[in-house]
Design an enzyme around this catalytic site. Structure first.
Site, mmCIF file in Angstrom:
data_model
loop_
_atom_site.group_PDB
_atom_site.id
_atom_site.type_symbol
_atom_site.label_atom_id
_atom_site.label_comp_id
_atom_site.label_asym_id
_atom_site.label_seq_id
_atom_site.Cartn_x
_atom_site.Cartn_y
_atom_site.Cartn_z
ATOM 1 C CG ASN A 42 -0.448 -0.244 2.517
ATOM 2 O OD1 ASN A 42 0.599 -0.837 2.674
ATOM 3 N ND2 ASN A 42 -1.160 0.211 3.538
ATOM 4 C CB ILE A 43 1.596 3.712 -2.242
ATOM 5 C CG1 ILE A 43 2.491 2.535 -2.634
ATOM 6 C CG2 ILE A 43 2.336 5.052 -2.408
ATOM 7 C CD1 ILE A 43 2.799 2.448 -4.130
ATOM 8 C CD GLU A 44 -1.365 4.891 4.511
ATOM 9 O OE1 GLU A 44 -0.761 5.670 5.275
ATOM 10 O OE2 GLU A 44 -2.093 3.968 4.901
ATOM 11 C CD GLU A 55 -5.502 -5.958 -0.910
ATOM 12 O OE1 GLU A 55 -4.865 -4.888 -0.793
ATOM 13 O OE2 GLU A 55 -6.346 -6.326 -0.082
ATOM 14 C CB CYS A 88 -8.903 -4.642 -3.257
ATOM 15 S SG CYS A 88 -7.722 -3.291 -3.048
HETATM 16 N N1 THU Z 1 -5.245 -1.427 2.798
HETATM 17 C C1 THU Z 1 -4.699 -2.292 1.893
HETATM 18 O O1 THU Z 1 -3.616 -2.051 1.365
HETATM 19 N N2 THU Z 1 -5.388 -3.396 1.576
HETATM 20 C C2 THU Z 1 -6.548 -3.791 2.165
HETATM 21 O O2 THU Z 1 -7.101 -4.813 1.806
HETATM 22 C C3 THU Z 1 -7.126 -2.984 3.243
HETATM 23 C C4 THU Z 1 -6.528 -1.631 3.433
HETATM 24 C C5 THU Z 1 -4.488 -0.230 3.163
HETATM 25 C C6 THU Z 1 -5.024 1.076 2.663
HETATM 26 C C7 THU Z 1 -4.408 2.039 3.650
HETATM 27 O O3 THU Z 1 -3.105 2.370 3.224
HETATM 28 C C8 THU Z 1 -4.297 1.241 4.936
HETATM 29 O O4 THU Z 1 -4.417 -0.111 4.560
HETATM 30 C C9 THU Z 1 -5.339 1.577 5.971
HETATM 31 O O5 THU Z 1 -6.603 1.536 5.427
#
Ligand code: THU
Length: 137
Positions: A42-44, A55, A88
């Site tokens: 994940n990348i915020e 995903e 996702c």
């Molecule tokens: N996140 C994912 O990468 N995949 C998931 O299935 C659930 C949530 C991430 C998004 C965000 O960066 C962090 O988790 C908190 O929501």
């Protein structure tokens, strides 16, 4: 399919998560029809909405390299089992109607789902094909 290998690759990808806001690291690995593996984290983003889940990072990497069919997705999050978010699930539906989804804490602690378990009565490419008579799949 080697579920453990896919989980290990997702665990490795999780280490690259860029999560300065939530601090919640997620990793994913997808297996394509030709047995290639693509990983993602994940990348915020500071303005939040451009944030992308692990995903989707992994799936978009595979698709942008020419793959169109996903056989399996492994997901590892922080803490207890992290199940894919709704967005996702819909993206998995696009490229993996029959995909197996492995939600893991570790190589030995995981649950396995079908896409239909997670997204029943789904809408997908075939629904548009029926209406427009085009081959989207
Ligand atoms: N996140 C994912 O990468 N995949 C998931 O299935 C659930 C949530 C991430 C998004 C965000 O960066 C962090 O988790 C908190 O929501």
């Amino acid at each position: 399919m080697n579920k453990k290998e896919l989980i290990i690759r997702a665990l490795e990808a999780k280490e690259n998560a860029y999560v300065p806001y939530s601090k919640f690291k997620v990793g994913a690995a997808v297996l394509t029809e030709d047995h290639s593996i693509y990983t993602g984290c994940n990348i915020e983003i500071a303005s939040y909405s451009p944030t992308i889940c692990a995903e989707r990072t992994a799936i978009f990497k595979a698709v942008s390299e020419g793959h169109r069919k996903i056989k399996a997705v492994a997901v590892v999050g922080d803490g207890d089992l992290t199940h894919p978010c709704g967005v996702c699930r819909q993206v998995i539906r696009e490229f993996g109607k029959d995909a197996v989804i492995i939600v893991a804490n570790s190589e030995t602690d995981y649950k396995v789902y079908t896409l239909d378990d997670l997204l029943p009565h789904s809408f997908g490419p075939e629904d548009l094909e029926e209406i427009r008579g085009e081959d989207y799949v």
